[in-house]
Design a protein around this motif. Structure first.
Motif, mmCIF file in Angstrom:
data_model
loop_
_atom_site.group_PDB
_atom_site.id
_atom_site.type_symbol
_atom_site.label_atom_id
_atom_site.label_comp_id
_atom_site.label_asym_id
_atom_site.label_seq_id
_atom_site.Cartn_x
_atom_site.Cartn_y
_atom_site.Cartn_z
ATOM 1 N N ASP A 1 0.827 -1.221 0.000
ATOM 2 C CA ASP A 1 0.000 0.000 0.000
ATOM 3 C C ASP A 1 0.862 1.273 0.000
ATOM 4 O O ASP A 1 0.340 2.369 -0.108
ATOM 5 N N GLY B 1 5.507 0.590 -2.925
ATOM 6 C CA GLY B 1 4.882 -0.727 -3.058
ATOM 7 C C GLY B 1 3.742 -0.737 -4.058
ATOM 8 O O GLY B 1 3.631 -1.641 -4.896
ATOM 9 N N ASP C 1 0.191 -5.688 3.494
ATOM 10 C CA ASP C 1 0.364 -4.393 4.169
ATOM 11 C C ASP C 1 -0.526 -4.367 5.410
ATOM 12 O O ASP C 1 -1.585 -4.987 5.429
ATOM 13 N N ASN C 2 -0.108 -3.664 6.434
ATOM 14 C CA ASN C 2 -0.966 -3.504 7.617
ATOM 15 C C ASN C 2 -1.583 -2.107 7.658
ATOM 16 O O ASN C 2 -2.177 -1.730 8.666
ATOM 17 N N ARG D 1 1.040 2.964 7.465
ATOM 18 C CA ARG D 1 1.517 4.259 6.961
ATOM 19 C C ARG D 1 0.373 5.282 6.985
ATOM 20 O O ARG D 1 0.552 6.430 7.362
ATOM 21 N N ASP E 1 0.026 -7.795 9.715
ATOM 22 C CA ASP E 1 1.226 -7.162 10.260
ATOM 23 C C ASP E 1 2.421 -8.114 10.191
ATOM 24 O O ASP E 1 2.365 -9.219 10.747
ATOM 25 N N GLN F 1 4.953 -7.976 11.802
ATOM 26 C CA GLN F 1 5.479 -8.240 13.148
ATOM 27 C C GLN F 1 4.875 -9.499 13.760
ATOM 28 O O GLN F 1 5.365 -9.986 14.767
ATOM 29 N N ILE G 1 8.704 1.095 8.486
ATOM 30 C CA ILE G 1 8.412 2.514 8.771
ATOM 31 C C ILE G 1 9.620 3.310 8.279
ATOM 32 O O ILE G 1 10.731 3.095 8.761
ATOM 33 N N THR H 1 18.755 1.816 2.763
ATOM 34 C CA THR H 1 18.843 3.211 2.324
ATOM 35 C C THR H 1 20.295 3.658 2.290
ATOM 36 O O THR H 1 21.128 3.168 3.071
ATOM 37 N N GLY I 1 18.739 5.721 -2.685
ATOM 38 C CA GLY I 1 18.706 7.155 -2.435
ATOM 39 C C GLY I 1 17.263 7.606 -2.261
ATOM 40 O O GLY I 1 16.332 6.789 -2.254
ATOM 41 N N VAL J 1 13.778 8.875 -3.227
ATOM 42 C CA VAL J 1 13.000 8.757 -4.466
ATOM 43 C C VAL J 1 12.086 9.974 -4.606
ATOM 44 O O VAL J 1 11.518 10.447 -3.619
ATOM 45 N N ARG K 1 0.922 7.670 -3.166
ATOM 46 C CA ARG K 1 0.873 8.744 -2.181
ATOM 47 C C ARG K 1 1.991 9.769 -2.412
ATOM 48 O O ARG K 1 3.037 9.450 -3.011
HETATM 49 N N1 LIG Z 1 10.714 6.455 -0.655
HETATM 50 C C1 LIG Z 1 12.029 6.673 -0.583
HETATM 51 O O1 LIG Z 1 12.533 7.735 -0.985
HETATM 52 C C2 LIG Z 1 12.935 5.625 -0.024
HETATM 53 C C3 LIG Z 1 14.305 5.828 -0.082
HETATM 54 C C4 LIG Z 1 15.153 4.862 0.454
HETATM 55 C C5 LIG Z 1 14.621 3.721 1.028
HETATM 56 N N2 LIG Z 1 13.273 3.560 1.084
HETATM 57 C C6 LIG Z 1 12.750 2.362 1.730
HETATM 58 O O2 LIG Z 1 11.808 1.727 0.895
HETATM 59 C C7 LIG Z 1 10.759 1.152 1.673
HETATM 60 C C8 LIG Z 1 9.423 1.654 1.184
HETATM 61 O O3 LIG Z 1 9.412 3.068 1.244
HETATM 62 P P1 LIG Z 1 8.102 3.882 0.939
HETATM 63 O O4 LIG Z 1 8.515 5.286 0.685
HETATM 64 O O5 LIG Z 1 7.286 3.168 -0.079
HETATM 65 O O6 LIG Z 1 7.386 3.806 2.369
HETATM 66 P P2 LIG Z 1 5.822 3.681 2.723
HETATM 67 O O7 LIG Z 1 5.677 3.969 4.154
HETATM 68 O O8 LIG Z 1 5.028 4.483 1.757
HETATM 69 O O9 LIG Z 1 5.551 2.130 2.441
HETATM 70 C C9 LIG Z 1 5.790 1.133 3.399
HETATM 71 C C10 LIG Z 1 4.520 0.315 3.531
HETATM 72 O O10 LIG Z 1 4.777 -0.753 4.448
HETATM 73 C C11 LIG Z 1 3.684 -0.879 5.314
HETATM 74 N N3 LIG Z 1 4.167 -1.475 6.561
HETATM 75 C C12 LIG Z 1 4.995 -0.929 7.485
HETATM 76 N N4 LIG Z 1 5.186 -1.755 8.510
HETATM 77 C C13 LIG Z 1 4.485 -2.879 8.238
HETATM 78 C C14 LIG Z 1 4.264 -4.084 8.920
HETATM 79 N N5 LIG Z 1 4.800 -4.310 10.117
HETATM 80 N N6 LIG Z 1 3.474 -5.021 8.341
HETATM 81 C C15 LIG Z 1 2.907 -4.801 7.137
HETATM 82 N N7 LIG Z 1 3.064 -3.657 6.435
HETATM 83 C C16 LIG Z 1 3.846 -2.706 6.980
HETATM 84 C C17 LIG Z 1 3.122 0.524 5.489
HETATM 85 O O11 LIG Z 1 1.762 0.538 5.864
HETATM 86 C C18 LIG Z 1 3.356 1.129 4.105
HETATM 87 O O12 LIG Z 1 2.226 1.016 3.284
HETATM 88 C C19 LIG Z 1 11.036 1.542 3.128
HETATM 89 O O13 LIG Z 1 11.647 0.457 3.779
HETATM 90 C C20 LIG Z 1 12.000 2.689 3.010
HETATM 91 O O14 LIG Z 1 12.849 2.760 4.097
HETATM 92 C C21 LIG Z 1 12.426 4.477 0.565
#
Ligand SMILES: NC(=O)c1ccc[n+]([C@@H]2O[C@H](COP(=O)([O-])OP(=O)(O)OC[C@H]3O[C@@H](n4cnc5c(N)ncnc54)[C@H](O)[C@@H]3O)[C@@H](O)[C@H]2O)c1
Length: 384
Positions: A9, A13, A31-32, A35, A74, A76, A99, A144, A209, A211, A227
């Motif tokens: 979500d 993703g 997804d849980n 976010r 979840d 976890q 997170i 990251t 890096g 995004v 989002r």
């Molecule tokens: N977006 C960026 O610029 C960027 C850069 C470097 C690394 N990352 C990494 O990429 C990954 C995704 O980033 P994103 O920007 O899409 O973040 P995001 O928060 O939009 O997506 C993460 C998703 O994981 C879900 N989630 C979190 N904990 C969970 C759990 N325990 N069980 C099930 N679902 C869970 C959240 O609800 C969320 O929808 C992250 O690990 C982030 O650290 C992102």
């Protein structure tokens, strides 16, 4: 290939699910929905009005005829994680389900512990379920570039050769993360490296890096948008600058604004992740890819936003403010990025290209940014 996306979500993703499905992969996800709740907690929201997962899946099917399978739960929870992996038996797990906010993890003890438990336990649950049900599966884990910090030497991809007191070895490059969140990524890295060693699992650890961008070719209508966060906790500096330009607020780099990081366009991130998925490592192999297009200082980002905003009749101005974080504001930054280009990655979208798509898209949602403008300026401090 059957690909399971943890964090379906989320910003990356949802975008990746559609992208991979479009390339013929069989995509399911987990997804849980945390976010969405975590952003609500700090009284903000995505500038783009994202649909519920049910509506997203229906909209995607209507637009393409293709189905994505989704499991709400979840990571976890060991039994939940075990169950979905046993049921789907994926060839590749893309682990984005963490997170991802440094400021969120710095709020207080509760937020630090929530972030650490969530990210470290979730990854461990995946590793143990993989070992039990799909030991051949490839784990593509999002780390990251922030794991490395800003050392005063070049940054290799994960490992470096070192000579010390007359002896040589290839060792993990030191990690010097700058927040409790970034530390979770470092802990995840070591846990995954260890699991590959003892259980012969295979993994790619992506040091990604920052995004940027909000639109890909798969988002053929706004029901499919991903989002875009712009508040101090969940929005990146670039996202905040775009939002500020749109509502006529000064762009606010923290401190002297020399903090330099790698950035890449959302569409290039999709390209990189897909290359890694389609070129899996060998059994027992733990490999690290640095993933970015170009490096920019925070001031440079602000200057690009000012420049591109003008093309859309937005008169943006820059106002450097006191830095709430503990970080170097001027530093050396020279990371390697060779593994992905060696597998065929070609950066295609410059920051300016992407801003020319992002800014007009956000203008459509100016009212939503305006409604949460109080969430943009920083209140969370790294030091008490
Ligand atoms: N977006 C960026 O610029 C960027 C850069 C470097 C690394 N990352 C990494 O990429 C990954 C995704 O980033 P994103 O920007 O899409 O973040 P995001 O928060 O939009 O997506 C993460 C998703 O994981 C879900 N989630 C979190 N904990 C969970 C759990 N325990 N069980 C099930 N679902 C869970 C959240 O609800 C969320 O929808 C992250 O690990 C982030 O650290 C992102």
């Amino acid at each position: 290939m059957k690909v399971m996306i943890m964090g379906m979500d989320g910003y990356l993703g949802w975008t990746l699910s559609m992208y991979l499905s479009g390339r013929g992969h069989d995509v399911c996800g987990v997804d849980n929905m945390s976010r969405r709740r975590n952003v609500q907690e700090i009284e903000s929201w995505s500038a783009t009005p994202i649909k519920s997962m049910k509506e997203r899946l229906e909209a995607y099917k209507k637009a393409t005829g293709r189905e994505l399978r989704f499991y709400e739960g979840d990571l976890q929870e060991p039994s939940f994680t075990d169950l979905v992996i046993a049921k789907e038996k994926p060839d590749c797990i893309v682990h984005l389900g963490e997170i991802p906010s440094a400021p969120y993890s710095m709020i207080d003890l509760d937020h630090c512990n929530y972030t650490q438990m969530n990210n470290i336990i979730g990854t461990n649950n995946i590793l143990f379920a993989m070992k039990k049900h799909v030991p051949e599966c490839h784990l593509l884990k999002l780390g990251t570039m922030g794991e490395y910090g800003t050392p005063n030497v070049d940054i290799p991809e994960g490992f470096f050769e070192i000579e010390y007191r007359g002896r040589k070895d290839t060792l993990p490059f030191p990690r010097q993360p700058g927040s409790w969140y970034h530390l979770t990524k470092v802990h995840g890295t070591y846990n995954i490296m260890f699991a590959c060693k003892i259980w012969q699992l295979r993994s790619t650890d992506i040091m990604q890096g920052v995004v940027h961008g909000v639109v890909t070719d798969d988002m053929v209508n706004d029901d499919l948008l991903t989002r875009f966060d712009f508040d101090e906790v969940w929005g990146t500096a670039l996202n905040r600058f775009c939002a500020q330009a749109i509502i006529g607020h000064e762009l606010t780099p923290y401190g002297r604004g020399g903090q330099t990081r790698g950035y890449l366009a959302l569409r290039d991130s999709m390209q990189c992740l897909t290359i890694a998925i389609e070129n899996p490592p060998d059994a027992g192999e733990y490999r690290v890819f640095n993933q970015f297009d170009e490096c920019y200082s925070v001031n440079k980002l602000a200057e690009y936003v000012v420049k591109v905003s003008k093309e859309f009749d937005l008169d943006a101005k820059i106002w450097n403010i006191e830095n709430p974080r503990l970080e170097a504001e001027e530093h050396y930054y020279e990371p390697d990025m060779k593994h992905l280009p060696n597998l065929g990655f070609k950066p295609t979208y410059t920051l300016e290209d992407e801003l020319r798509i992002t800014i007009p898209k956000l203008v459509e949602y100016k009212d939503r940014i305006e409604a949460k403008r109080q969430s943009i300026m920083p209140k969370i401090k790294w030091t008490a």
